[in-house]
Design an enzyme around this catalytic site. Sequence first.
Site, mmCIF file in Angstrom:
data_model
loop_
_atom_site.group_PDB
_atom_site.id
_atom_site.type_symbol
_atom_site.label_atom_id
_atom_site.label_comp_id
_atom_site.label_asym_id
_atom_site.label_seq_id
_atom_site.Cartn_x
_atom_site.Cartn_y
_atom_site.Cartn_z
ATOM 1 N N GLU A 127 0.821 -1.203 0.000
ATOM 2 C CA GLU A 127 0.000 0.000 0.000
ATOM 3 C C GLU A 127 0.861 1.260 0.000
ATOM 4 O O GLU A 127 0.596 2.215 -0.738
ATOM 5 C CB GLU A 127 -0.924 0.012 1.223
ATOM 6 C CG GLU A 127 -1.862 -1.175 1.304
ATOM 7 C CD GLU A 127 -1.309 -2.319 2.145
ATOM 8 O OE1 GLU A 127 -2.083 -2.878 2.941
ATOM 9 O OE2 GLU A 127 -0.112 -2.639 2.004
ATOM 10 N N CYS A 143 -0.027 0.264 7.666
ATOM 11 C CA CYS A 143 -0.474 0.705 6.350
ATOM 12 C C CYS A 143 -1.811 1.437 6.430
ATOM 13 O O CYS A 143 -2.119 2.274 5.572
ATOM 14 C CB CYS A 143 -0.589 -0.489 5.411
ATOM 15 S SG CYS A 143 1.010 -1.231 5.011
ATOM 16 N N SER A 158 20.429 -42.381 -7.579
ATOM 17 C CA SER A 158 19.192 -41.696 -7.953
ATOM 18 C C SER A 158 19.418 -40.520 -8.897
ATOM 19 O O SER A 158 18.460 -39.837 -9.252
ATOM 20 C CB SER A 158 18.474 -41.186 -6.698
ATOM 21 O OG SER A 158 19.286 -40.249 -5.996
ATOM 22 N N ARG A 180 12.318 -24.331 -4.282
ATOM 23 C CA ARG A 180 13.212 -24.058 -3.160
ATOM 24 C C ARG A 180 13.228 -22.565 -2.835
ATOM 25 O O ARG A 180 13.210 -22.169 -1.670
ATOM 26 C CB ARG A 180 14.628 -24.518 -3.501
ATOM 27 C CG ARG A 180 14.841 -26.022 -3.502
ATOM 28 C CD ARG A 180 16.290 -26.352 -3.818
ATOM 29 N NE ARG A 180 16.555 -27.790 -3.813
ATOM 30 C CZ ARG A 180 17.727 -28.333 -4.067
ATOM 31 N NH1 ARG A 180 18.772 -27.556 -4.351
ATOM 32 N NH2 ARG A 180 17.883 -29.647 -4.049
ATOM 33 N N THR A 227 19.219 -39.222 3.860
ATOM 34 C CA THR A 227 19.512 -38.558 2.592
ATOM 35 C C THR A 227 20.858 -37.851 2.657
ATOM 36 O O THR A 227 21.630 -37.864 1.693
ATOM 37 C CB THR A 227 18.396 -37.552 2.257
ATOM 38 O OG1 THR A 227 17.168 -38.264 2.069
ATOM 39 C CG2 THR A 227 18.709 -36.775 0.991
ATOM 40 N N ASP A 272 23.517 -39.007 -0.036
ATOM 41 C CA ASP A 272 23.683 -38.114 -1.189
ATOM 42 C C ASP A 272 24.560 -36.898 -0.918
ATOM 43 O O ASP A 272 24.990 -36.238 -1.868
ATOM 44 C CB ASP A 272 22.314 -37.627 -1.678
ATOM 45 C CG ASP A 272 21.417 -38.758 -2.144
ATOM 46 O OD1 ASP A 272 21.960 -39.821 -2.504
ATOM 47 O OD2 ASP A 272 20.186 -38.579 -2.144
ATOM 48 N N ARG A 317 19.763 -22.323 -6.541
ATOM 49 C CA ARG A 317 20.754 -22.043 -7.574
ATOM 50 C C ARG A 317 20.044 -21.546 -8.836
ATOM 51 O O ARG A 317 19.873 -22.282 -9.811
ATOM 52 C CB ARG A 317 21.566 -23.302 -7.882
ATOM 53 C CG ARG A 317 22.328 -23.852 -6.680
ATOM 54 C CD ARG A 317 23.215 -25.028 -7.036
ATOM 55 N NE ARG A 317 22.479 -26.222 -7.383
ATOM 56 C CZ ARG A 317 22.040 -27.131 -6.498
ATOM 57 N NH1 ARG A 317 22.268 -26.959 -5.204
ATOM 58 N NH2 ARG A 317 21.384 -28.197 -6.897
ATOM 59 N N GLU A 368 12.470 -32.521 0.918
ATOM 60 C CA GLU A 368 13.216 -33.284 -0.092
ATOM 61 C C GLU A 368 13.878 -34.435 0.645
ATOM 62 O O GLU A 368 14.998 -34.319 1.122
ATOM 63 C CB GLU A 368 14.253 -32.401 -0.784
ATOM 64 C CG GLU A 368 13.653 -31.284 -1.615
ATOM 65 C CD GLU A 368 14.655 -30.674 -2.568
ATOM 66 O OE1 GLU A 368 15.248 -31.427 -3.371
ATOM 67 O OE2 GLU A 368 14.858 -29.446 -2.510
ATOM 68 N N GLY A 423 13.714 -39.008 1.717
ATOM 69 C CA GLY A 423 13.483 -40.363 1.269
ATOM 70 C C GLY A 423 12.168 -40.926 1.770
ATOM 71 O O GLY A 423 11.347 -40.231 2.379
#
Length: 368
Positions: free
Chosen positions: A53, A85, A169, A185, A197, A201, A208, A295, A297
């Site tokens: 506003e 506001c 994976s 993300r 995970t 991984d 990114r 994110e 398993g």
Amino acid sequence: MPTPEQFMARAIQLAERGLYTTDPNPRVGCVVVKNDQIIGEGWHMRAGEGHAEVNALQAAGHAAEGADCYVTLEPCSHFGRTPPCVDALINANVKRVFVAMTDPNPVVSGSGIARLRHAGIEVFTDILASQSEKLNPGFCQRMRIGKPHVRSKLAMSLDGRTAMASGESKWITGPHARADVQKMRARSSAIMTGIGTVLADDPLLNVRPEQNTSPWYPDGQRVRQPLRVIVDSNMRMPADARILQQKRVLLATARDKQAPRGVESVVLPEDGDIIDLSALMAVLAQREINELMVEAGAVLNGALLKARLIDELVIYMAPKIMGDMSRGVFHLPGMETMAQNISLNITDIRAMGNDWRITAIPEYNEEF
């Protein structure tokens, strides 16, 4: 002649410009209209900076006097990081204010509208309210029930597999799907995964935008990295994990043990083989986490689903067959009959390159 819905639709378009930057505040847009012409536009860009506003009124200048104001969320009536506001609208002497939806924040809810009316300004509400709420599912839910909106991202093959039996994976889905995940993300307040995970991984789980083939992050804006939340019941986090290179990491654990140097942890009660995930949601809500992206398993996703904590599933399905020895999507022991199944309300299906993105809302079954 333009309708109120058309002007509000423009305000919603403006609010979407803050999709990646306003957290923990809601995304809000505003237009100032006079003689059926827009004379000022604004949106909230970042917490601590001008609200929609105020920005729209500044763009309109003195012409805002006697004008109409269309705003996607009830104007705030309290001092936070910026002044109310409501005061800006009253001081600008606008004639009418059109509000998409009432602010679910109990500090504000209804009081902004009441103050405008008390000042003699006409107020109209519920104009494209559902479209406005879709901009801020996490903020609205956190304010109403003290829980973030939990959005679980899954990548799977056509036969419902997320990794080979060996754990391999990368990559199930193609570059278009992976670029879309970067957007998800970026809009999230936090990203959560499990220690399994991390050990398998060693992910970074960071935003990114440079990986995308077309620009989508606001020009000139510093990328806002979400909080990384690791469910690590037994405090197994290795000190050299890449995710610990990030500045904002929270370990959720059941063990009162020393976390790796410089990493924050929160100790929560155990619930079977995992921490109490509902208690974790309450902690995250207290930290102003609006949208939580998962994110993870099959074990953590299954536990979240069984606890009825997942609000939305975003499934990227690749045209691949990985076989029955590969790993599944959800670990749900105890689900043995059709009466226990969890139905999904599919709200969107679209192509992502060679893959498909399916968005679905779980409809939890009392039997399970």
